[in-house]
Design a protein around this motif. Structure first.
Motif, PDB file in Angstrom:
ATOM      1  N   LEU A 153     -10.763  -6.451  -1.128  1.00  0.00           N
ATOM      2  CA  LEU A 153      -9.577  -5.853  -0.512  1.00  0.00           C
ATOM      3  C   LEU A 153      -9.863  -5.302   0.880  1.00  0.00           C
ATOM      4  O   LEU A 153      -9.005  -5.363   1.767  1.00  0.00           O
ATOM      5  N   SER A 154     -11.051  -4.743   1.067  1.00  0.00           N
ATOM      6  CA  SER A 154     -11.349  -4.011   2.304  1.00  0.00           C
ATOM      7  C   SER A 154     -12.106  -4.832   3.332  1.00  0.00           C
ATOM      8  O   SER A 154     -12.106  -4.499   4.527  1.00  0.00           O
ATOM      9  N   GLY A 155     -12.799  -5.882   2.872  1.00  0.00           N
ATOM     10  CA  GLY A 155     -13.679  -6.619   3.773  1.00  0.00           C
ATOM     11  C   GLY A 155     -15.022  -5.953   3.965  1.00  0.00           C
ATOM     12  O   GLY A 155     -15.857  -6.424   4.736  1.00  0.00           O
ATOM     13  N   VAL A 156     -15.278  -4.854   3.257  1.00  0.00           N
ATOM     14  CA  VAL A 156     -16.555  -4.141   3.309  1.00  0.00           C
ATOM     15  C   VAL A 156     -17.347  -4.487   2.057  1.00  0.00           C
ATOM     16  O   VAL A 156     -16.838  -4.337   0.937  1.00  0.00           O
ATOM     17  N   SER A 157     -18.571  -4.960   2.196  1.00  0.00           N
ATOM     18  CA  SER A 157     -19.397  -5.284   1.035  1.00  0.00           C
ATOM     19  C   SER A 157     -19.843  -3.999   0.360  1.00  0.00           C
ATOM     20  O   SER A 157     -20.592  -3.209   0.931  1.00  0.00           O
ATOM     21  N   TYR A 187       0.805  -1.227   0.000  1.00  0.00           N
ATOM     22  CA  TYR A 187       0.000   0.000   0.000  1.00  0.00           C
ATOM     23  C   TYR A 187       0.836   1.275   0.000  1.00  0.00           C
ATOM     24  O   TYR A 187       0.475   2.268  -0.646  1.00  0.00           O
ATOM     25  N   ALA A 188       1.950   1.268   0.708  1.00  0.00           N
ATOM     26  CA  ALA A 188       2.763   2.482   0.820  1.00  0.00           C
ATOM     27  C   ALA A 188       3.358   2.895  -0.523  1.00  0.00           C
ATOM     28  O   ALA A 188       3.793   4.043  -0.680  1.00  0.00           O
ATOM     29  N   SER A 189       3.367   1.984  -1.503  1.00  0.00           N
ATOM     30  CA  SER A 189       3.922   2.294  -2.823  1.00  0.00           C
ATOM     31  C   SER A 189       2.879   2.775  -3.817  1.00  0.00           C
ATOM     32  O   SER A 189       3.215   3.121  -4.949  1.00  0.00           O
ATOM     33  N   ILE A 190       1.605   2.789  -3.407  1.00  0.00           N
ATOM     34  CA  ILE A 190       0.510   3.061  -4.348  1.00  0.00           C
ATOM     35  C   ILE A 190       0.008   4.493  -4.196  1.00  0.00           C
ATOM     36  O   ILE A 190      -0.471   4.886  -3.138  1.00  0.00           O
ATOM     37  N   ASP A 191       0.107   5.275  -5.273  1.00  0.00           N
ATOM     38  CA  ASP A 191      -0.480   6.621  -5.275  1.00  0.00           C
ATOM     39  C   ASP A 191      -1.977   6.566  -5.512  1.00  0.00           C
ATOM     40  O   ASP A 191      -2.744   7.269  -4.850  1.00  0.00           O
ATOM     41  N   TYR A 192      -2.399   5.766  -6.499  1.00  0.00           N
ATOM     42  CA  TYR A 192      -3.821   5.635  -6.832  1.00  0.00           C
ATOM     43  C   TYR A 192      -4.175   4.154  -6.909  1.00  0.00           C
ATOM     44  O   TYR A 192      -3.656   3.422  -7.754  1.00  0.00           O
ATOM     45  N   LEU A 193      -5.052   3.714  -6.024  1.00  0.00           N
ATOM     46  CA  LEU A 193      -5.592   2.362  -6.042  1.00  0.00           C
ATOM     47  C   LEU A 193      -6.962   2.432  -6.700  1.00  0.00           C
ATOM     48  O   LEU A 193      -7.836   3.177  -6.234  1.00  0.00           O
ATOM     49  N   ILE A 194      -7.162   1.672  -7.796  1.00  0.00           N
ATOM     50  CA  ILE A 194      -8.391   1.806  -8.587  1.00  0.00           C
ATOM     51  C   ILE A 194      -9.082   0.447  -8.717  1.00  0.00           C
ATOM     52  O   ILE A 194      -8.909  -0.270  -9.711  1.00  0.00           O
ATOM     53  N   PRO A 195      -9.876   0.040  -7.709  1.00  0.00           N
ATOM     54  CA  PRO A 195     -10.657  -1.188  -7.808  1.00  0.00           C
ATOM     55  C   PRO A 195     -12.087  -0.906  -8.280  1.00  0.00           C
ATOM     56  O   PRO A 195     -12.571   0.233  -8.191  1.00  0.00           O
ATOM     57  N   ASN A 196     -12.780  -1.944  -8.751  1.00  0.00           N
ATOM     58  CA  ASN A 196     -14.220  -1.825  -8.944  1.00  0.00           C
ATOM     59  C   ASN A 196     -14.920  -2.256  -7.656  1.00  0.00           C
ATOM     60  O   ASN A 196     -14.266  -2.501  -6.635  1.00  0.00           O
ATOM     61  N   GLU A 197     -16.246  -2.379  -7.690  1.00  0.00           N
ATOM     62  CA  GLU A 197     -16.986  -2.695  -6.457  1.00  0.00           C
ATOM     63  C   GLU A 197     -16.568  -4.031  -5.848  1.00  0.00           C
ATOM     64  O   GLU A 197     -16.314  -4.124  -4.634  1.00  0.00           O
ATOM     65  N   SER A 198     -16.513  -5.081  -6.672  1.00  0.00           N
ATOM     66  CA  SER A 198     -16.196  -6.402  -6.128  1.00  0.00           C
ATOM     67  C   SER A 198     -14.756  -6.454  -5.635  1.00  0.00           C
ATOM     68  O   SER A 198     -14.461  -7.082  -4.601  1.00  0.00           O
ATOM     69  N   GLU A 199     -13.868  -5.804  -6.337  1.00  0.00           N
ATOM     70  CA  GLU A 199     -12.465  -5.764  -5.918  1.00  0.00           C
ATOM     71  C   GLU A 199     -12.303  -4.974  -4.625  1.00  0.00           C
ATOM     72  O   GLU A 199     -11.558  -5.379  -3.717  1.00  0.00           O
ATOM     73  N   ALA A 200     -12.998  -3.842  -4.527  1.00  0.00           N
ATOM     74  CA  ALA A 200     -12.947  -3.057  -3.292  1.00  0.00           C
ATOM     75  C   ALA A 200     -13.471  -3.869  -2.114  1.00  0.00           C
ATOM     76  O   ALA A 200     -12.934  -3.797  -0.997  1.00  0.00           O
ATOM     77  N   LEU A 218     -17.706   2.335 -10.185  1.00  0.00           N
ATOM     78  CA  LEU A 218     -19.019   1.816  -9.797  1.00  0.00           C
ATOM     79  C   LEU A 218     -19.912   1.540 -11.009  1.00  0.00           C
ATOM     80  O   LEU A 218     -21.136   1.606 -10.912  1.00  0.00           O
ATOM     81  N   GLY A 219     -19.313   1.258 -12.156  1.00  0.00           N
ATOM     82  CA  GLY A 219     -20.100   0.953 -13.342  1.00  0.00           C
ATOM     83  C   GLY A 219     -20.968   2.127 -13.751  1.00  0.00           C
ATOM     84  O   GLY A 219     -20.505   3.267 -13.846  1.00  0.00           O
ATOM     85  N   ALA A 220     -22.249   1.850 -13.967  1.00  0.00           N
ATOM     86  CA  ALA A 220     -23.177   2.895 -14.405  1.00  0.00           C
ATOM     87  C   ALA A 220     -23.388   3.976 -13.350  1.00  0.00           C
ATOM     88  O   ALA A 220     -23.917   5.048 -13.651  1.00  0.00           O
ATOM     89  N   GLN A 221     -22.950   3.707 -12.106  1.00  0.00           N
ATOM     90  CA  GLN A 221     -23.084   4.704 -11.033  1.00  0.00           C
ATOM     91  C   GLN A 221     -21.896   5.653 -10.974  1.00  0.00           C
ATOM     92  O   GLN A 221     -21.849   6.521 -10.099  1.00  0.00           O
ATOM     93  N   GLY A 222     -20.923   5.481 -11.881  1.00  0.00           N
ATOM     94  CA  GLY A 222     -19.797   6.412 -11.925  1.00  0.00           C
ATOM     95  C   GLY A 222     -18.623   5.931 -11.104  1.00  0.00           C
ATOM     96  O   GLY A 222     -18.249   4.754 -11.149  1.00  0.00           O
ATOM     97  N   SER A 237     -21.359   2.457   1.315  1.00  0.00           N
ATOM     98  CA  SER A 237     -20.438   1.352   1.576  1.00  0.00           C
ATOM     99  C   SER A 237     -19.139   1.520   0.796  1.00  0.00           C
ATOM    100  O   SER A 237     -18.068   1.100   1.262  1.00  0.00           O
ATOM    101  N   ALA A 238     -19.207   2.147  -0.387  1.00  0.00           N
ATOM    102  CA  ALA A 238     -17.980   2.441  -1.133  1.00  0.00           C
ATOM    103  C   ALA A 238     -17.096   3.402  -0.344  1.00  0.00           C
ATOM    104  O   ALA A 238     -15.867   3.262  -0.320  1.00  0.00           O
ATOM    105  N   GLN A 239     -17.716   4.382   0.309  1.00  0.00           N
ATOM    106  CA  GLN A 239     -16.949   5.302   1.143  1.00  0.00           C
ATOM    107  C   GLN A 239     -16.282   4.561   2.303  1.00  0.00           C
ATOM    108  O   GLN A 239     -15.111   4.818   2.625  1.00  0.00           O
ATOM    109  N   ALA A 240     -16.998   3.628   2.905  1.00  0.00           N
ATOM    110  CA  ALA A 240     -16.436   2.852   4.009  1.00  0.00           C
ATOM    111  C   ALA A 240     -15.255   2.005   3.531  1.00  0.00           C
ATOM    112  O   ALA A 240     -14.225   1.905   4.217  1.00  0.00           O
TER     113      ALA A 240
END
Length: 305
Positions: A192-196, A176-189, A222-226, A202-205
């Motif tokens: 990685l986070s353990g938050v559904s 993580y300390a090497s990453i400037d921008y982490l760009i996951p989609n919903e399922s990946e987030a 977030l697909g069609a949600q931006g 929930s994306a904010q969490a």
């Protein structure tokens, strides 16, 4: 001269069939069409960055088969520097993709030559990384190689982007300390986070959790949600441009490549997110992976319906 984006990652030949719907377990369906299309998350992101205005170099591996020749040729056709795309004995990576009438897809990846992109193979082309402004990595090559590339990008002071795809488990904490921008989609987030992740809240969490782990900034697509941007101080939601989707394959890759190209061109992150979103929106209006990625002129001409 345009700035430099270096992509370290996968090259796959996509074997694509269209069917009325996705098959259930044990079910055989009659497909409507079949095609072979150059893809792989790394190569797709390289093509996107190149078409959207950046000078691009690719670091990766292809097999000693006909697919390998075709994958390299597809990058060269986009004026992408392929000096660091190595040919190894055996088969190239392939992705088996089924796309249904609702433009949803399922994908099975066989890594093939992508599994040979070792840390040592990356180090042979360290001069390519040194010439970068922006470095992009994904997860379709060995984890040890990804971690090595991220840390080398940080050591060299590059802007480091990780698109953690495909992700089914948390990342190594020391990445993580090497990453400037982490760009996951919903399922990946979620993985990685353990938050559904099933809502903006929930994306904010999830983004808060990922920043707490050490990521510099997080953009959850977030697909069609931006998309949702978070930097530890604020959140910003970017609604997606409204288009009629035909095929969502490579939309995420187009966003990442467009975002990187915009950053490399000197745009701020808000401008880069909006630029990437327009590019991704245009990509879903076309079929295929690399064939769907728009050119810079397409994005510049885009007007919201």
């Amino acid at each position: 001269m345009s700035a430099k984006v270096v992509v370290i990652g996968s090259l796959n030949m996509d074997l694509v069939t269209r069917a009325p719907r996705l098959p259930k377990g044990g079910e055989t369906l009659i497909g409507q069409s079949f095609s072979t299309v150059s893809g792989g998350k790394g190569a797709n992101q390289a093509v996107a960055a190149a078409r959207l205005g950046a000078r691009v170099s690719m670091i990766g591996c292809v097999g000693s088969d006909a697919y390998g020749e075709a994958l390299r040729g597809a990058l060269l056709a986009e004026q992408i520097d392929c000096q660091a795309v190595s040919t190894v004995e055996g088969s190239s990576g392939v992705a088996l993709i089924v796309v249904d009438d609702n433009s949803q897809n399922t994908i099975v990846i066989v890594p093939g030559a992508n599994g040979e992109l070792t840390a040592a193979a990356i180090d042979r082309f360290d001069s390519v990384i040194q010439a970068a402004d922006v470095l992009i990595c994904q997860l379709e090559v060995p984890d040890a190689s990804v971690g090595h590339a991220l840390k080398r990008g940080r050591e060299l002071g590059k802007t480091v982007i990780l698109n953690p795809a495909p992700a089914s488990r948390p990342l190594p904490v020391d990445w993580y300390a090497s990453i400037d921008y982490l760009i996951p989609n919903e399922s990946e987030a979620s993985a990685l986070s353990g938050v559904s992740v099933d809502s903006l809240e929930s994306a904010q969490a999830a983004a808060t959790r990922l920043i707490a782990l050490g990521a510099g900034k997080v953009i959850i697509t977030l697909g069609a949600q931006g998309s949702l941007f978070a930097d530890g101080q604020r959140f910003e939601h970017f609604p997606a441009p409204v288009v009629k989707a035909v095929d969502t394959t490579a939309a995420g890759d187009t966003f990442v490549g467009g975002f990187a190209a915009a950053l490399a061109a000197g745009k701020d992150e808000v401008q880069a997110i909006r630029f990437g979103q327009v590019a991704a929106a245009l990509s879903v209006t076309r079929a295929g992976a690399q064939p769907s990625i728009p050119a810079l002129s397409d994005v510049q001409a885009f007007k919201t319906p």
